[in-house]
Design a protein around this motif. Structure first.
Motif, mmCIF file in Angstrom:
data_model
loop_
_atom_site.group_PDB
_atom_site.id
_atom_site.type_symbol
_atom_site.label_atom_id
_atom_site.label_comp_id
_atom_site.label_asym_id
_atom_site.label_seq_id
_atom_site.Cartn_x
_atom_site.Cartn_y
_atom_site.Cartn_z
ATOM 1 N N LEU A 39 51.383 47.178 67.956
ATOM 2 C CA LEU A 39 50.381 47.552 68.947
ATOM 3 C C LEU A 39 49.181 48.152 68.236
ATOM 4 O O LEU A 39 49.311 49.105 67.477
ATOM 5 N N LYS A 40 48.009 47.577 68.482
ATOM 6 C CA LYS A 40 46.769 48.090 67.901
ATOM 7 C C LYS A 40 45.999 48.878 68.957
ATOM 8 O O LYS A 40 45.792 48.405 70.083
ATOM 9 N N LEU A 41 45.597 50.113 68.592
ATOM 10 C CA LEU A 41 44.809 50.954 69.483
ATOM 11 C C LEU A 41 43.594 51.477 68.728
ATOM 12 O O LEU A 41 43.720 51.966 67.603
ATOM 13 N N ALA A 42 42.414 51.387 69.332
ATOM 14 C CA ALA A 42 41.196 51.974 68.786
ATOM 15 C C ALA A 42 40.784 53.104 69.722
ATOM 16 O O ALA A 42 40.473 52.859 70.898
ATOM 17 N N LEU A 43 40.791 54.342 69.212
ATOM 18 C CA LEU A 43 40.627 55.520 70.059
ATOM 19 C C LEU A 43 39.521 56.430 69.563
ATOM 20 O O LEU A 43 39.182 56.438 68.377
ATOM 21 N N SER A 44 39.016 57.237 70.474
ATOM 22 C CA SER A 44 38.160 58.357 70.109
ATOM 23 C C SER A 44 39.049 59.521 69.675
ATOM 24 O O SER A 44 40.278 59.460 69.791
ATOM 25 N N ILE A 45 38.443 60.610 69.197
ATOM 26 C CA ILE A 45 39.219 61.790 68.811
ATOM 27 C C ILE A 45 40.061 62.282 69.973
ATOM 28 O O ILE A 45 41.206 62.710 69.798
ATOM 29 N N ILE A 48 48.537 36.718 68.708
ATOM 30 C CA ILE A 48 47.846 37.919 69.158
ATOM 31 C C ILE A 48 47.773 37.881 70.683
ATOM 32 O O ILE A 48 47.544 36.817 71.278
ATOM 33 N N LEU A 49 48.007 39.017 71.317
ATOM 34 C CA LEU A 49 48.142 39.060 72.775
ATOM 35 C C LEU A 49 47.252 40.128 73.383
ATOM 36 O O LEU A 49 47.130 41.233 72.850
ATOM 37 N N VAL A 50 46.650 39.800 74.530
ATOM 38 C CA VAL A 50 45.918 40.768 75.351
ATOM 39 C C VAL A 50 46.305 40.555 76.806
ATOM 40 O O VAL A 50 46.971 39.569 77.158
ATOM 41 N N GLY A 51 45.864 41.471 77.665
ATOM 42 C CA GLY A 51 46.071 41.320 79.100
ATOM 43 C C GLY A 51 44.894 40.639 79.761
ATOM 44 O O GLY A 51 43.826 40.483 79.172
ATOM 45 N N ARG A 52 45.074 40.252 81.017
ATOM 46 C CA ARG A 52 44.006 39.536 81.722
ATOM 47 C C ARG A 52 42.768 40.406 81.905
ATOM 48 O O ARG A 52 41.639 39.920 81.871
ATOM 49 N N GLY A 53 42.963 41.721 82.080
ATOM 50 C CA GLY A 53 41.813 42.606 82.231
ATOM 51 C C GLY A 53 40.918 42.569 81.010
ATOM 52 O O GLY A 53 39.682 42.523 81.131
ATOM 53 N N ALA A 112 47.701 34.645 73.024
ATOM 54 C CA ALA A 112 48.590 34.745 74.184
ATOM 55 C C ALA A 112 48.009 35.713 75.197
ATOM 56 O O ALA A 112 47.315 36.677 74.845
ATOM 57 N N LEU A 113 48.321 35.464 76.467
ATOM 58 C CA LEU A 113 47.820 36.280 77.571
ATOM 59 C C LEU A 113 48.994 36.796 78.385
ATOM 60 O O LEU A 113 49.858 36.025 78.797
ATOM 61 N N LEU A 114 49.042 38.115 78.577
ATOM 62 C CA LEU A 114 50.067 38.712 79.429
ATOM 63 C C LEU A 114 49.527 38.759 80.853
ATOM 64 O O LEU A 114 48.628 39.540 81.170
ATOM 65 N N SER A 115 50.045 37.906 81.710
ATOM 66 C CA SER A 115 49.530 37.819 83.076
ATOM 67 C C SER A 115 50.488 37.017 83.949
ATOM 68 O O SER A 115 51.113 36.068 83.483
ATOM 69 N N ARG A 116 50.577 37.422 85.209
ATOM 70 C CA ARG A 116 51.350 36.649 86.186
ATOM 71 C C ARG A 116 50.446 35.698 86.968
ATOM 72 O O ARG A 116 50.903 35.004 87.871
ATOM 73 N N GLY A 117 49.178 35.670 86.608
ATOM 74 C CA GLY A 117 48.223 34.813 87.293
ATOM 75 C C GLY A 117 48.206 33.402 86.742
ATOM 76 O O GLY A 117 49.133 32.967 86.032
ATOM 77 N N GLU A 118 47.137 32.695 87.053
ATOM 78 C CA GLU A 118 47.014 31.305 86.638
ATOM 79 C C GLU A 118 46.881 31.197 85.126
ATOM 80 O O GLU A 118 46.330 32.075 84.470
ATOM 81 N N ALA A 119 47.386 30.084 84.596
ATOM 82 C CA ALA A 119 47.272 29.826 83.170
ATOM 83 C C ALA A 119 45.809 29.632 82.788
ATOM 84 O O ALA A 119 44.986 29.190 83.601
ATOM 85 N N VAL A 120 45.492 29.955 81.549
ATOM 86 C CA VAL A 120 44.137 29.812 81.024
ATOM 87 C C VAL A 120 44.173 28.843 79.847
ATOM 88 O O VAL A 120 44.988 28.984 78.937
ATOM 89 N N THR A 121 43.305 27.850 79.882
ATOM 90 C CA THR A 121 43.276 26.845 78.823
ATOM 91 C C THR A 121 43.052 27.505 77.459
ATOM 92 O O THR A 121 42.164 28.338 77.296
ATOM 93 N N GLY A 122 43.879 27.108 76.504
ATOM 94 C CA GLY A 122 43.756 27.632 75.155
ATOM 95 C C GLY A 122 44.562 28.892 74.902
ATOM 96 O O GLY A 122 44.541 29.426 73.786
ATOM 97 N N LEU A 162 50.910 40.580 67.453
ATOM 98 C CA LEU A 162 49.957 41.689 67.501
ATOM 99 C C LEU A 162 49.455 41.852 68.929
ATOM 100 O O LEU A 162 48.883 40.924 69.504
ATOM 101 N N VAL A 163 49.679 43.029 69.522
ATOM 102 C CA VAL A 163 49.207 43.336 70.868
ATOM 103 C C VAL A 163 47.941 44.172 70.738
ATOM 104 O O VAL A 163 47.979 45.272 70.185
ATOM 105 N N GLU A 164 46.824 43.649 71.262
ATOM 106 C CA GLU A 164 45.541 44.326 71.070
ATOM 107 C C GLU A 164 44.992 45.008 72.315
ATOM 108 O O GLU A 164 44.121 45.864 72.192
ATOM 109 N N GLY A 165 45.411 44.651 73.484
ATOM 110 C CA GLY A 165 44.779 45.355 74.607
ATOM 111 C C GLY A 165 45.145 44.746 75.934
ATOM 112 O O GLY A 165 45.717 43.673 76.016
ATOM 113 N N GLY A 166 44.747 45.533 76.924
ATOM 114 C CA GLY A 166 44.182 46.886 76.948
ATOM 115 C C GLY A 166 45.246 47.894 77.347
ATOM 116 O O GLY A 166 46.414 47.747 77.019
ATOM 117 N N SER A 167 44.837 48.889 78.131
ATOM 118 C CA SER A 167 45.724 49.992 78.449
ATOM 119 C C SER A 167 46.964 49.544 79.223
ATOM 120 O O SER A 167 48.080 49.970 78.926
#
Length: 322
Positions: free
Chosen positions: A147-153, A186-191, A215-225, A245-250
């Motif tokens: 899990l990759k996180l980019a954060l402020s202090i 590498i995976l992200v969410g639909r948001g 890869a996309l984590l979503s229960r919605g419609e598939a996205v090309t590519g 690698l999971v990059e986002g988001g919250s």
């Protein structure tokens, strides 16, 4: 063996579904005459490539390999233990024994039966760490998940508006691209997809061709590519992925942490304070501070330009292979 480990590490993210093995062949005079790392897609194996480079100079020499040579013949190529016997090597030095039941000591036995001296558990921790993704898949039936996180202090990933480009500086972002080059997917969410339209490729000179599958984590419609995961549990069907690698988001980070599927965290902390903003992680099922302790171990920490990288690994009771 250290050189073999380095070769294997470089193949991480390209060798799946096979392990990213590194191999060095030294002739009878102590000169390196062959080098190999598991080829993209898993074949040829590291030993086969190193022996091919060494040719007849391998006879009477020593082969160093990070993983026990395989003992099963495949439609994609011969068993490496058989190739080693044919090459006439005098000695084989192995990092770790192969947990794959098709080999699991049988490769070493074939070598010993042929009169080849075998030494095992050399730089074993380093070899194990270099192949952590494949070993995780052997042990748990799923990829190693980072899990990759980019954060402020103050632990924010974005302003209240959702703006997050760029929290970290160029050096930290370059390191993320290096990590991408060593992951199969590498995976992200639909948001995140809708808000940022991320490319999720590798943009480091010389490594552009090592961009991972998306890869996309979503229960919605598939996205090309994009390959679709309907829930974090779908990682158990990724049989050709060693490192994810999971990059986002919250929401995505929260889902994987709540499911206890994260093995490693890359935390890039920028020297900024955002104040009110979006949290990196939501509720993950912990109701007492005591339950949070002992789960994560700090493994690395370094400066990346103006930013700070912290690496944590999940502490599990079944760390041993097999």
């Amino acid at each position: 063996m250290a050189a073999a480990v380095a070769l294997g590490r470089d193949a991480q993210g390209t060798s799946a579904p096979n392990p990213n093995v590194g191999c060095i062949v030294v002739d009878a005079d102590g000169t390196i005459v062959g080098r190999g790392a598991t080829a993209p897609g898993g074949r040829p194996h590291a030993e086969a490539l190193a022996l091919a480079e060494a040719g007849t100079r391998a006879r009477g020499g020593t082969l160093f390999t990070t993983l026990e040579p395989c003992n099963h013949r495949s439609p994609r190529g011969p068993a490496c233990s058989a190739l080693i016997v044919e090459a006439g090597l005098a000695r084989v030095v192995v990092g770790i024994v192969d947990p794959d039941p098709r080999t699991a000591g049988a490769g070493l036995k074939r070598l010993e039966d042929a009169g080849i001296a075998v030494t095992t558990d050399v730089c074993a921790d380093e070899a194990r760490d270099s192949m952590a993704g494949w070993l995780t898949r052997q042990r748990l039936g799923r990829p190693r998940i980072t899990l990759k996180l980019a954060l402020s202090i103050d632990g924010k990933i974005a302003l209240p508006s959702g703006e997050s480009k760029w929290i970290t500086g160029e050096d930290a972002r370059a390191h993320v691209h290096f990590e991408r080059a060593h992951h199969d997917m590498i995976l992200v969410g639909r948001g995140t997809l809708q808000a940022d339209t991320p490319r999720l490729d590798v943009r480091l000179p010389g490594l552009e061709e090592r961009s991972p599958r998306r890869a996309l984590l979503s229960r919605g419609e598939a996205v090309t590519g994009w390959e679709m995961l309907r829930s974090p549990q779908d990682v158990f069907r990724l049989h050709d992925v060693n490192d994810l690698l999971v990059e986002g988001g919250s929401a995505t980070a929260t889902a994987f942490l709540a499911a206890d599927l994260v093995d490693r965290i890359l935390l890039y902390r920028a020297p900024i304070i955002i104040g009110e903003g979006r949290q990196s992680v939501g509720y993950i099922g912990l109701d007492a501070i005591g339950d949070a302790h002992g789960r994560w171990e700090a493994r690395d920490g370094r400066s990346l330009g103006i930013d700070r990288l912290e690496v944590y690994e999940r502490v599990r009771s079944n760390q041993a292979e097999g």
